[in-house]
Structures are given as structure tokens and as C-alpha cells.
Design a protein around this motif. Structure first.
Motif, PDB file in Angstrom:
ATOM      1  N   VAL A 167      38.429 -38.821  32.937  1.00  0.00           N
ATOM      2  CA  VAL A 167      38.863 -38.052  31.763  1.00  0.00           C
ATOM      3  C   VAL A 167      37.683 -37.706  30.855  1.00  0.00           C
ATOM      4  O   VAL A 167      37.507 -36.554  30.471  1.00  0.00           O
ATOM      5  N   LEU A 168      36.849 -38.696  30.528  1.00  0.00           N
ATOM      6  CA  LEU A 168      35.723 -38.414  29.630  1.00  0.00           C
ATOM      7  C   LEU A 168      34.768 -37.358  30.183  1.00  0.00           C
ATOM      8  O   LEU A 168      34.352 -36.466  29.447  1.00  0.00           O
ATOM      9  N   ILE A 228      42.668 -31.257  32.854  1.00  0.00           N
ATOM     10  CA  ILE A 228      42.883 -32.694  32.734  1.00  0.00           C
ATOM     11  C   ILE A 228      44.294 -33.040  33.189  1.00  0.00           C
ATOM     12  O   ILE A 228      44.515 -34.029  33.890  1.00  0.00           O
ATOM     13  N   LYS A 238      35.988 -33.865  29.317  1.00  0.00           N
ATOM     14  CA  LYS A 238      36.571 -33.637  27.997  1.00  0.00           C
ATOM     15  C   LYS A 238      36.284 -32.255  27.437  1.00  0.00           C
ATOM     16  O   LYS A 238      37.023 -31.766  26.601  1.00  0.00           O
ATOM     17  N   SER A 239      35.245 -31.585  27.955  1.00  0.00           N
ATOM     18  CA  SER A 239      35.028 -30.224  27.460  1.00  0.00           C
ATOM     19  C   SER A 239      35.758 -29.193  28.323  1.00  0.00           C
ATOM     20  O   SER A 239      35.698 -27.999  28.042  1.00  0.00           O
ATOM     21  N   GLU A 245      37.229 -35.469  16.859  1.00  0.00           N
ATOM     22  CA  GLU A 245      36.301 -36.352  17.560  1.00  0.00           C
ATOM     23  C   GLU A 245      34.964 -36.496  16.825  1.00  0.00           C
ATOM     24  O   GLU A 245      34.490 -37.609  16.595  1.00  0.00           O
ATOM     25  N   THR A 271      33.470 -43.619  22.570  1.00  0.00           N
ATOM     26  CA  THR A 271      33.785 -43.941  23.964  1.00  0.00           C
ATOM     27  C   THR A 271      34.690 -45.159  24.049  1.00  0.00           C
ATOM     28  O   THR A 271      35.706 -45.161  24.755  1.00  0.00           O
ATOM     29  N   VAL A 288      38.264 -44.325  23.087  1.00  0.00           N
ATOM     30  CA  VAL A 288      38.997 -43.590  24.128  1.00  0.00           C
ATOM     31  C   VAL A 288      39.425 -44.539  25.245  1.00  0.00           C
ATOM     32  O   VAL A 288      40.581 -44.526  25.690  1.00  0.00           O
TER      33      VAL A 288
END
Lengths: 261, 238
Positions: A49-50, A60, A53-54, A142, A153, A156
Motif C-alpha cells: 500500500v505505501l 489500491i 500511495k501516489s 498526510e 509510516t 499507517v
């Protein structure tokens, strides 16, 4: 589903080493299932997922759906005899009380209270603790959250661990209630849960609960009161969901508005 | 205030993709003073703030606070070294109450007593916020949101406060009020790095200033020197 299988395996393990006290088994099953799934959730967040993230949210969503398929098929293929349903043990008291034609089972009460405690617990955690404050800040903005000194981080990962842990708890509850688990048990439940959240109103924990009960009510009405076979109860319930979404696109309990008017 | 708390920016280069934004910026924010950075739109002011906060990685150069390099640290660790930011456009958390926004400003403070004490101090400065403690920040007016944002920046009791365009989108009355508050904060011992477009009001409260144009520092000096400086006029009007 994975959580339930981990719990089931824990039960087999505990039985194999000779621990057969139902309470100890239950606690062991819950701790291991919730812990393992929290860890799995954090790992998924960190490595799937991280990095995305953009990317657009749709990507996702797709990744999580595909991951669901991977997990499901992995259990089916690699868990011993994974494609067949497994009998989940009766770890709760099997007492029941009859009130006329209505029978109240002790395990139903325990599961109801357990679920209620988790709901209250999560609610307190999100709204009253510092950790919850960090989770909400990261969800809203964020970069500003980072500027407040929040470890992004970590927050999340914690959020995913929390969500996955709660899901594992629900999975074990499901296994305890129906006493049967199989590799695809999560699929329909996932869709139902998502629908419940949407008709209740996303972003509101009570909306999701209301939506859940509403969906169950629709299913029951579909099974009992309508002239066709009970196999169509989900068709009826999802039809109801579609109608509700047309009527109230933002859900029954709309998110508390913060836009200036 | 000792020089150990100076913020020094040394020869910083930064770029978004292939567009160079900062090209060898060096400046010093002296402890206990108000240092300002002037420049028109697109000069690279906000990028410099992002680089200091670790939100954008510089291509080269150093950012030091009391001699300790901040480049490469994660943002929350940079905050832990005593920096706070009042971001451009206020950036309060719209779905949280005033109190929750303020609490987030003091996120790294573990003592509840200190958090409450600082919150009282913020309410002293902005009595309006006390009246609206439980209101969602997103429903407040622009001026009130600016109060939330400034108050939140004070909650960590920072050594160095970065302020990015506090006058943006506010009425002249609020702007004057905000600059007075910034001056007061500084007089109570907080080092301020003020990034602004509003030349006259900024120079009126600053001790030292730099002018940024197209990613380079083109002038520096005391407010008196700067207000007579041709480069400054060029940077804005040329």
C-alpha cells in the motif's frame, strides 16, 4: 478468512500439545489470530500500500482485491485439504434457554457482547487516544500530520494492523458461530460489509453498524416474507442496497460536514 | 539564546523533476531573531520550507540546526529537533475540533500538564479560540483558521518557528494583528523564520532579511538596507 484459518490452526496446535481447556483455547486462538493478522496487515501496508500511495485510489482498491484472491487461493491450494470446509470447534458454552418458540443461545450472547466491546474499544481508540488522533490526522492531511511530528509510516502500519486485527477477531467470531470455515468465507462477507458501510455512510462507524443490521434485516425479509425461495435472499438484499444508494448516495448517516457553507 | 540554536542553510539545491527551484541557497536564521525571506510567486520560498521540513529532499546542500545536519532525516525527527511550522494556507485539520488541532501541535509532548498549560497560553493570545474550543476547524472563518494554525504552531514550544505566508488570503486588519502576534512570540524567545510576499509589514518586524529570486538569494541585509535595495525592487517589480 486467513485469520480464521490461523485461529483454527492454533486450536489444532493447542489440542495437539494437550491443552483442552476451552477457555484457554479460545484465548489462544484469539491472541494468535488477531496478532498474526495485525502483523500481516502491517506487512501488506508496508510493501503493497505505501509504495502505491501516489497512485490513483482505484489502483489500491484493485491491488487489495487481487491480494484477496491470492490469499484465498493460497489457502485453498496450500492448506492441508484446503478446498474442503473445516469444522470449527465449539469453544463457547453451548447452553441455551427457550422462551416459548424462541431459543436464546449462550454463544450468541457472548458473541454479541464481544462484538459490542470491540466496537466500543475501536471507537474509544480512534476518538479518545493520542494514537487515534494521529490516525485521524494522517487520514486527513498526510503532510501536515508529518509537520506536527507524527511518525507517518508507523501510523499507517498501525492503522492497517488495527484494521486487520479487528477483521481477524470478526473471522474467529464467525467461525465460532457457524462452526464451519472454508477458504471463500470472506468473499461474500467482504462484499456485504462494504455494501453495509456504503448504505450506512462511509466515514462513520455507526453508519456501518446500522448498514450491517439493515442488510441482515433485508436478507431475513428476503428469506422469510417473500414468495420466492430463500436462495434469493442475497439478490433481494443487494437489490435493496442498490435502491438505497440511488435514494441516499452518501449513505443514511452522512459524514459530519466540515465544509464551510 | 546561543548560536547553538541557529538554523543554517548551506548551498541548497532542489528541483521538482527537471525544474530547478533552488539553486545554491545559503542563509542563516539567527537564534532569538526574526529573519525574513522575501520573494515573489515562484521564487522558491515554499520549496525552501519544504526542504527544511524534510518534505522535499534537496539535491545537495546542508541544513543545520546548532551544527546538526537535518538533511535526510524524516520529518517527525526534524520536528523533534525543535522546529515547528505554520504552513502556507493554514492547513488545519478541517474535521477536527479546535482543541484537537491544538493537541496535534504538541504531539511529541508527552506530559498532559504541559500540553494543557500551553493550550491555556494559546487561549490567552486568542480568546476567540477558547470560545470555539469544540467547533470543527473546517467550519470556521479564514481569520479564525489562521488563529488555529498559529496557535497550533506554538503548542510544541518550538525553538524555531517557520511561518509560510501568514498574510495569504486574510483581510488587512487580520494581517496587522498576525504580525503583531508574531512579534510578540519572538519577544518571548522563539526564533522566527518568516517567509512572506508582503514586503512592508514584514520588514517592519524583521531583524534581518533575505530576498529570493528565481531560486537564488539576490540580496540580504537589515530592514533599512533592504528597503533601499534595488535588487529587492527588481525581484518584485523587475
Amino acid at each position: 478468512m486467513v485469520g480464521t484459518f490461523v485461529g483454527f490452526t492454533t486450536y489444532l496446535g493447542l489440542s495437539a500439545v494437550g491443552i483442552d481447556n476451552a477457555f484457554v483455547q479460545l484465548v489462544g486462538v484469539l491472541v494468535v489470530a488477531v496478532g498474526a493478522m495485525a502483523l500481516l496487515g502491517a506487512v501488506i501496508a508496508r510493501y503493497l500500500v505505501l509504495p502505491l500511495k501516489s497512485a490513483p485510489p482505484l489502483n489500491i482498491l484493485l491491488i487489495t482485491l487481487m491480494l484477496g484472491t491470492v490469499l484465498r487461493e493460497s489457502v485453498r491450494l496450500f492448506y492441508p485439504d484446503g478446498s474442503n470446509p473445516k469444522p470449527f470447534p465449539y469453544l463457547l458454552p453451548t447452553d441455551s434457554w427457550a422462551f416459548g418458540s424462541f431459543t436464546l443461545r449462550a454463544d450468541s450472547i457472548i458473541l454479541f457482547i464481544g462484538g459490542l466491546l470491540v466496537i466500543i474499544g475501536v471507537n474509544v481508540l480512534i476518538n479518545k487516544t493520542k494514537m487515534g488522533l494521529a490516525i485521524r490526522a494522517v487520514a486527513q492531511d498526510e503532510e501536515t500530520a508529518k509537520c506536527m511530528g507524527i511518525n507517518y509510516t508507523f501510523t499507517v502500519l498501525l492503522t492497517f494492523a488495527l484494521g486487520s486485527g479487528v477483521a481477524a477477531f470478526a473471522g474467529v467470531m464467525n467461525g465460532l458461530y457457524y462452526n464451519e470455515i472454508n477458504f471463500s468465507m470472506g468473499l461474500l462477507l467482504g462484499v456485504i460489509g462494504f455494501s453495509a458501510a456504503i448504505i450506512g455512510g462511509l466515514g462513520n462507524i455507526y453508519g456501518a453498524i446500522l448498514g450491517g443490521f439493515l442488510f441482515a434485516a433485508l436478507q431475513t425479509v428476503g428469506a422469510v416474507a417473500l414468495p420466492f425461495s430463500s436462495a434469493y435472499k442475497d439478490v433481494f438484499a443487494f437489490g435493496g442496497v442498490i435502491a438505497l444508494m440511488v435514494w441516499r448516495p452518501t449513505g443514511l448517516i452522512a459524514e459530519k460536514s466540515s465544509e464551510r457553507v | 539564546m546561543s548560536s547553538a540554536n541557529n538554523l543554517e542553510i548551506k548551498d541548497v539545491y532542489a528541483a521538482y523533476d527537471s525544474a530547478d527551484v533552488l539553486q545554491g541557497v545559503s542563509l542563516k536564521v539567527e537564534a532569538g531573531k526574526i529573519t525574513c525571506l522575501l520573494g515573489s510567486n515562484g521564487a522558491g520560498k515554499s520549496t525552501l520550507i519544504r526542504v527544511i521540513l524534510g518534505l522535499t529532499q534537496p539535491r545537495q546542500g546542508k541544513i543545520e540546526i546548532g551544527g546538526k545536519n537535518l538533511v535526510g532525516l524524516q520529518t517527525h525527527n526534524i520536528i523533534a529537533s525543535g522546529i515547528a511550522c505554520i504552513p502556507e494556507g493554514r492547513k488545519m485539520f478541517p474535521k477536527m475540533t479546535v482543541v484537537e488541532n491544538l493537541r496535534l501541535g504538541a504531539f511529541q509532548e508527552t506530559s498532559e500538564a504541559i500540553v494543557l498549560e500551553r493550550m491555556d497560553r494559546v487561549f490567552d493570545i486568542f480568546p476567540r479560540l477558547f470560545e470555539r474550543k469544540t467547533q470543527l476547524a473546517g467550519t470556521m472563518s479564514g481569520g479564525e483558521q489562521a488563529m488555529v494554525s498559529i496557535g497550533r504552531g506554538l503548542m510544541s514550544n518550538p525553538k524555531i518557528l517557520l511561518i509560510d505566508e501568514p498574510s495569504l488570503g486574510l483581510s488587512p486588519l487580520f494581517v496587522r494583528e498576525n504580525f503583531n502576534i508574531i512579534k510578540r512570540i519572538n519577544e518571548q524567545g522563539t526564533t522566527v523564520f518568516l517567509v512572506e510576499q508582503n514586503v512592508h509589514q514584514t520588514l517592519a518586524i524583521a531583524h534581518y532579511g533575505y530576498v529570493l529570486s528565481q531560486g537564488r538569494v539576490v540580496a540580504e541585509g537589515t530592514p533599512d538596507q533592504l528597503s533601499q535595495n534595488d535588487e529587492l525592487h527588481e525581484a518584485y517589480f523587475g
